[in-house]
Design a protein around this motif. Structure first.
Motif, PDB file in Angstrom:
ATOM      1  N   ASP A 172      22.308 -19.644  -7.537  1.00 18.61           N
ATOM      2  CA  ASP A 172      21.528 -20.818  -7.926  1.00 18.61           C
ATOM      3  C   ASP A 172      21.640 -21.059  -9.439  1.00 18.61           C
ATOM      4  N   GLY A 214      17.594 -18.962  -9.351  1.00 15.83           N
ATOM      5  CA  GLY A 214      16.471 -18.755  -8.447  1.00 15.83           C
ATOM      6  C   GLY A 214      16.887 -17.999  -7.199  1.00 15.83           C
ATOM      7  N   PHE A 215      17.795 -17.039  -7.328  1.00 14.05           N
ATOM      8  CA  PHE A 215      18.330 -16.309  -6.173  1.00 14.05           C
ATOM      9  C   PHE A 215      17.352 -15.228  -5.703  1.00 14.05           C
ATOM     10  N   ASN A 216      17.543 -14.792  -4.454  1.00 10.32           N
ATOM     11  CA  ASN A 216      16.753 -13.675  -3.938  1.00 10.32           C
ATOM     12  C   ASN A 216      17.648 -12.456  -3.724  1.00 10.32           C
ATOM     13  N   LYS A 217      17.096 -11.401  -3.169  1.00 15.73           N
ATOM     14  CA  LYS A 217      17.833 -10.151  -2.986  1.00 15.73           C
ATOM     15  C   LYS A 217      19.068 -10.353  -2.112  1.00 15.73           C
ATOM     16  N   ALA A 218      18.921 -11.106  -1.030  1.00 12.89           N
ATOM     17  CA  ALA A 218      20.048 -11.343  -0.118  1.00 12.89           C
ATOM     18  C   ALA A 218      21.152 -12.145  -0.812  1.00 12.89           C
ATOM     19  N   ASN A 219      20.770 -13.121  -1.643  1.00  8.64           N
ATOM     20  CA  ASN A 219      21.762 -13.915  -2.392  1.00  8.64           C
ATOM     21  C   ASN A 219      22.568 -13.030  -3.332  1.00  8.64           C
ATOM     22  N   TRP A 220      21.856 -12.127  -4.015  1.00 10.65           N
ATOM     23  CA  TRP A 220      22.534 -11.233  -4.957  1.00 10.65           C
ATOM     24  C   TRP A 220      23.535 -10.334  -4.235  1.00 10.65           C
ATOM     25  N   SER A 246      19.710  -5.131  -6.793  1.00 13.09           N
ATOM     26  CA  SER A 246      18.998  -6.287  -6.241  1.00 13.09           C
ATOM     27  C   SER A 246      17.498  -6.023  -6.134  1.00 13.09           C
ATOM     28  N   THR A 293      15.465  -7.859  -8.800  1.00  8.37           N
ATOM     29  CA  THR A 293      15.806  -9.281  -8.832  1.00  8.37           C
ATOM     30  C   THR A 293      15.031 -10.084  -9.882  1.00  8.37           C
ATOM     31  N   PRO A 294      13.714  -9.905 -10.021  1.00  5.78           N
ATOM     32  CA  PRO A 294      12.987 -10.699 -11.033  1.00  5.78           C
ATOM     33  C   PRO A 294      13.536 -10.503 -12.444  1.00  5.78           C
ATOM     34  N   ARG A 296      17.018 -12.181 -12.838  1.00  3.75           N
ATOM     35  CA  ARG A 296      16.938 -13.634 -13.042  1.00  3.75           C
ATOM     36  C   ARG A 296      16.721 -13.966 -14.515  1.00  3.75           C
TER      37      ARG A 296
END
Length: 379
Positions: A235, A240-246, A266, A269-270, A273
């Motif tokens: 993103d 604005g990605f989440n754990k699965a995106n990473w 991951s 994640t926060p 970002r």
């Protein structure tokens, strides 16, 4: 330079030396067509690689000459190179550095600019330097000068400043500010230690040759698709990605594979970002990159190394940031360029490669990655 050259022999002929040189570097505060006319024929009539760094202070340099040089650079990108110095602080050196095909080198450091007066009619004085230690010191000083590649944008803004100065107006502040911004763009990235000389000519020719092949064309298309996929997964530029995106991003092979053992990052994640937003926001400072890459850095997340960081940077700006991984390191080493890991080294590497690739036009670091991947496999 005109009139007196201390240390030169009685039969010394500057124009003859320029004509038979293999490399000529001109570092000049001011340049005019009248001065260029004095050396143009012997210089261009020879086979020398020509490097010019010119100043724009006091609106003395001719804009028309800058356009002439820009055209020459486009015609002979491997041979002719022009860069411009920032106007703050005032740029005021006058240096001619000449290297012969046999490797002999000398420099003239003096008072004369690249103008008709400086090279002909003025009373000027220069010193001929040919001691190896002094030449090495001078070469290192030149390589560390802040400068930017000459572009149409720079000349257009400078023309406004030049016209206003020569018409007696003092209302060119906005143009001066835009010009200063263009000349100082990413200046912090150029202050890093300069990289040593290497075989740039063969590197660019080999790169162009591979990019023209069907494999090179297809590989560049893969980079374009891969970059699109990475931007979507992370993103970018909002991150604005989440754990699965990473973790999905880790499976994208374009711009280099990433060690799968670091997928566990991951879990942070926060912080990831925030760090990636900081990484890609505006001009990247060495201190910021160090805080991201250093294990004890304020913005570091375990697993964030130069490989991964540069992969994200090049996707964020194709023309500004190169990938740096083992295959890039291996390829460049074969051309005599050795680059280490770390923030300082990466920024020096990025600034150097921007200068080198701009000889082909707009720097394209995705094309660089295509070439390095292929070349490292062929070794």
């Amino acid at each position: 330079m005109a009139n007196m050259i201390i240390g030169a022999s009685k039969d010394f002929q500057l124009l003859d030396s320029l004509h038979h040189a293999s490399v000529v570097t001109l570092v000049m505060a001011f340049a005019k067509r009248s001065g260029w006319k004095n050396i143009k024929e012997p210089l261009l009539g020879g086979a020398a690689q020509i490097n010019i760094v010119v100043g724009l202070n006091f609106a003395i340099t001719d804009p028309s000459l800058l356009y002439d040089w820009l055209e020459l650079q486009a015609q002979e990108p491997y041979r002719f190179r022009v860069e411009v110095a920032p106007t703050d602080p005032v740029f005021h050196p006058k240096v001619i550095l000449v290297e012969s095909p046999h490797g002999d080198r000398f420099a003239i450091v003096g008072s004369g600019n690249l103008t008709g007066g400086g090279l002909g009619t003025n009373v000027e004085c220069g010193v001929l330097v040919d001691e190896e230690a002094h030449i090495n010191e001078l070469t290192l000083w030149i390589s560390g000068l802040a400068r930017s590649p000459l572009t149409h944008n720079i000349i257009e803004e400078y023309e406004i400043v030049h016209a206003a100065a020569h018409q007696g107006f003092r209302k060119a502040k906005r143009a001066e500010a835009r010009l200063r911004l263009l000349l100082n763009k990413s200046l912090s990235e150029r202050r890093s230690r300069p990289l040593p000389p290497w075989n740039i000519t063969d590197f660019l020719k080999d790169m162009d040759r591979h990019l023209a092949t069907s494999e090179g064309v297809e590989s560049l298309k893969d980079r374009i698709n891969g970059a699109r996929e990475i931007r979507t997964a992370l993103d970018m530029p909002n991150f604005g990605f989440n754990k699965a995106n990473w973790e999905y991003f880790y499976g994208i092979v374009e711009f280099g594979r990433i060690r799968q053992s670091y997928k566990t990052m991951s879990a942070e994640t926060p912080k990831l970002r925030l760090t990636l937003k900081l990484l890609t926001a505006g001009s990247l400072q060495e201190e910021t990159l160090e805080q991201i890459l250093a294990v004890d850095g304020l913005h570091h997340v375990r697993g964030l190394g130069t490989n991964l960081i540069s992969k994200i940077l090049t996707v964020s700006d194709r023309n500004r940031w190169p990938v740096f991984n083992h295959r890039v390191k291996k390829t460049l080493s074969s051309y005599g360029l050795s680059v280490d890991w770390g923030a300082t080294h990466y920024l020096s590497f990025a600034a150097t490669m921007r200068d080198v690739l701009s000889r082909r036009g707009q720097p394209d670091f995705w094309a660089l990655d295509v070439f390095c991947e292929w070349a490292s496999r062929e070794m």
